[in-house]
Scaffold this motif. Sequence first.
Motif: not given
Length: 131
Positions: A45-48, A8-9
Amino acid sequence: IVQPSTALSYVKNHGICLSSVMPYSQNDCPTPTASQNNQATYKISKYERIEKFSTSVDMTNTLKQILFLSNKPIIVTLPIYGSFPDCIDRATTPYSNYSGGFSAYHTVVISGYNDAKQSFDVLNSWGSYKL
């Protein structure tokens, strides 16, 4: 073995291309060509990270809420047991027989939920199935 957070990064920082540009092959993991890298324009844009759940009901309700509110897929890593191959390509039968001993972990994408069947719709590089 690549951890989901590493993948994911990479998608966040570098992007990915469409699967039509670089099709998946279960027998080969080639290095992207320069052309494929140039088409890697799709970024997140992001992940959690979602931590462990206390019950399966809590997990189901939380994941359903995330799917409904965000209208985005959820990436999950699952423990796989010896019985897992029995459900591959049987998209009508949920994977519920966790027998045969622990084999490995596998990352899949939850793309939806079917209330009538009480199962998640899952995209998987090993075939189609329901959870």
